[in-house]
Write a protein that holds these residues in place. Structure first.
Motif, PDB file in Angstrom:
ATOM      1  N   SER A 176     -39.077 115.538  48.096  1.00 12.51           N
ATOM      2  CA  SER A 176     -38.793 116.898  48.569  1.00 12.51           C
ATOM      3  C   SER A 176     -38.081 116.847  49.917  1.00 12.51           C
ATOM      4  O   SER A 176     -37.123 117.594  50.170  1.00 12.51           O
ATOM      5  CB  SER A 176     -40.094 117.701  48.686  1.00 12.51           C
ATOM      6  OG  SER A 176     -40.674 117.926  47.420  1.00 12.51           O
ATOM      7  N   CYS A 192     -43.784 126.433  43.176  1.00 10.52           N
ATOM      8  CA  CYS A 192     -43.152 126.060  44.444  1.00 10.52           C
ATOM      9  C   CYS A 192     -41.667 126.409  44.511  1.00 10.52           C
ATOM     10  O   CYS A 192     -41.118 126.545  45.604  1.00 10.52           O
ATOM     11  CB  CYS A 192     -43.313 124.556  44.681  1.00 10.52           C
ATOM     12  SG  CYS A 192     -45.013 124.059  44.976  1.00 10.52           S
ATOM     13  N   ILE A 240     -41.890 118.448  42.646  1.00 11.11           N
ATOM     14  CA  ILE A 240     -43.334 118.375  42.455  1.00 11.11           C
ATOM     15  C   ILE A 240     -43.622 117.317  41.399  1.00 11.11           C
ATOM     16  O   ILE A 240     -43.106 117.386  40.279  1.00 11.11           O
ATOM     17  CB  ILE A 240     -43.922 119.725  42.005  1.00 11.11           C
ATOM     18  CG1 ILE A 240     -43.389 120.855  42.875  1.00 11.11           C
ATOM     19  CG2 ILE A 240     -45.440 119.678  42.031  1.00 11.11           C
ATOM     20  CD1 ILE A 240     -43.693 120.714  44.348  1.00 11.11           C
ATOM     21  N   GLY A 265     -43.666 113.213  45.570  1.00 13.09           N
ATOM     22  CA  GLY A 265     -43.312 114.609  45.800  1.00 13.09           C
ATOM     23  C   GLY A 265     -42.992 114.888  47.263  1.00 13.09           C
ATOM     24  O   GLY A 265     -42.027 115.593  47.581  1.00 13.09           O
ATOM     25  N   GLY A 284     -42.836 121.826  48.313  1.00 17.30           N
ATOM     26  CA  GLY A 284     -43.007 120.517  47.693  1.00 17.30           C
ATOM     27  C   GLY A 284     -43.659 119.525  48.634  1.00 17.30           C
ATOM     28  O   GLY A 284     -44.520 118.728  48.229  1.00 17.30           O
ATOM     29  N   ALA A 333     -44.397 123.130  39.634  1.00 18.30           N
ATOM     30  CA  ALA A 333     -43.022 123.201  40.147  1.00 18.30           C
ATOM     31  C   ALA A 333     -42.529 124.634  40.146  1.00 18.30           C
ATOM     32  O   ALA A 333     -41.825 125.067  41.073  1.00 18.30           O
ATOM     33  CB  ALA A 333     -42.103 122.325  39.304  1.00 18.30           C
ATOM     34  N   PRO A 382     -37.590 121.469  46.153  1.00 21.89           N
ATOM     35  CA  PRO A 382     -39.026 121.368  45.871  1.00 21.89           C
ATOM     36  C   PRO A 382     -39.296 120.469  44.668  1.00 21.89           C
ATOM     37  O   PRO A 382     -39.288 120.912  43.516  1.00 21.89           O
ATOM     38  CB  PRO A 382     -39.431 122.821  45.591  1.00 21.89           C
ATOM     39  CG  PRO A 382     -38.184 123.472  45.099  1.00 21.89           C
ATOM     40  CD  PRO A 382     -37.046 122.799  45.811  1.00 21.89           C
TER      41      PRO A 382
END
Length: 420
Positions: A82, A295, A90, A78, A311, A292, A88
């Protein structure tokens, strides 16, 4: 639903200019989103992992190694993905996969279970890097994807008010603080709710924040063994769960927020990490859906191109908790469930309303979207696969029945048996 955003892997620039860009993109809400995600992950799903470890009769060292593996495996991909893609991304361990192991792990020797984890990781990697899985997911109508996301998030929104009975002052006070901050300082509404909830928890139900004991976690390497029963009984179910119950919703969440994730890169990377960490006890890591959505939402930053910081925050915290699991896991598992419910709920409210609006935006696709939403929100489980996958499947079935045109119409031919 959100701005169309293409991953920026090809546009990366190394050197001081890129480092300045990262410093510019950092925001307090994005950093705190990482804390919310870690609290959500370790206050609930970790219990399933511990239950699975107990079912497999693992000793303390192997259990700690398992927690280390899933936390590091969730954090590093992640964090790096990211940063690389500027979206982002995740990643997390599979809670449905861990739930599957609760009932299955004890039936196999641990070395054979580790071999099954390794086989599952290889299969997921192959589905990812070939692009086959991504092509299947991309063919799903946007309304159905958004309805699935809304169904996943519904329980979290409803959970705010379901927690009132257990701690009314904590829940209602945190929610009131969220609404007030939403009016005055919208970008900081979720952090304000988190702080208010922590204070109210401390003075009402109690806030038992304490660190565990011990130093950095020492992972334990197990030489895999392979057997037909473990492959059929563990590897194949884990692969199906990872792909349809985790990676499919994970890609759907990113697309619902306007991102265009590179499915080959993301699924291939998480599958590869699963292979590397299988000998240390990890049953696999995959794309996350709920965290997710936390974020990728607009609360982290109005500009979707700067939400990748959330992330990275999640990834860093996963690595920290995994490296010092004995010290920090108890910090998150001790948080009151009402506090987790209200903070996770308010963090996902904007995502829920956006996905609902996008799901019913197309009048002709509303029937399929409603079926998808109801099935995804129902919490149904069939054949060991969760409701998100069945929501997608039933929604697609509804779409095909109600909207798909027969072949003879698509080709402009007269209907068989017709005189025209």
């Amino acid at each position: 639903m959100a701005e169309e955003l293409i991953t920026r892997s090809a546009d990366r620039r190394d050197g001081p200019e890129e480092r300045r860009s990262l410093r510019r993109d950092v925001s307090v809400p994005a950093l705190l989103a990482g804390l919310v995600c870690i609290a959500v992950s370790f206050s609930g799903p970790l219990v399933v992992v511990l239950a699975a470890a107990s079912a497999g009769r693992l000793d303390a060292a192997h259990t700690a190694s398992w927690i280390w593996a899933v936390a590091i495996g969730s954090g590093l991909p992640g964090l790096l993905l990211s940063w690389w893609t500027r979206t982002p991304v995740i990643t997390a361990w599979s809670t449905p996969g861990a739930a599957l192991l609760v009932t299955s792990l004890g039936a196999y020797p641990y070395r054979e279970a580790v071999g099954a984890f390794l086989v599952s990781g290889v299969l997921v990697t192959l589905f990812g890097v070939t692009g086959l899985f991504g092509r299947l997911i991309a063919a799903i109508p946007a309304g159905i994807v958004n309805a699935m996301l809304a169904g996943i998030l519904f329980s979290f929104g409803a959970g705010i008010f379901g927690a009132v009975h257990g701690a009314p002052a904590l829940v209602l006070g945190s929610f009131a603080a969220f609404l007030l901050a939403k009016r005055l300082v919208p970008r900081y509404a979720v952090p304000v709710a988190l702080v208010a909830g922590g204070v109210l928890a401390a003075v009402t139900v109690g806030l038992p924040l304490h660190l565990g004991s011990g130093g950095p976690t020492v992972p334990v390497f197990t030489v895999p063994a392979f057997s037909g029963p473990a492959t059929v009984g563990l590897a194949l179910p884990l692969t199906i769960v990872a792909l349809v119950s985790q990676n499919a919703p994970g890609l759907g969440v990113m697309r619902a927020f306007g991102y265009r994730p590179d499915d080959r890169l993301l699924i291939g990377a998480t599958g590869g990490v699963s292979v590397l960490l299988a000998p240390f006890g990890s049953p696999g890591v995959n794309l996350a859906a709920i965290t997710a959505a936390i974020c990728a939402g607009p609360e982290n930053h109005p500009d979707p191109r700067r939400r990748y910081v959330a992330g990275m925050s999640v990834g860093l915290l996963y690595v920290l908790v995994g490296s010092f699991g004995g010290l920090l896991v108890s910090l998150f598992t001790g948080l009151p469930k009402e506090l987790i419910a209200v903070v996770a709920g308010v963090a996902l409210l904007a995502s829920l309303q956006g996905s609902l609006a996008a799901a019913v935006a197309d009048e002709h696709g509303r029937d399929a979207a409603v079926v998808t939403f109801l099935a995804s929100a129902s919490g149904m489980s069939l054949l060991g696969i969760g409701s998100a996958f069945w929501g997608l499947l039933l929604g697609l079935g509804t779409h095909l029945v109600l909207r798909a045109r027969p072949t003879w119409l698509r080709r402009g031919h007269a209907r068989p048996g017709s005189s025209t």
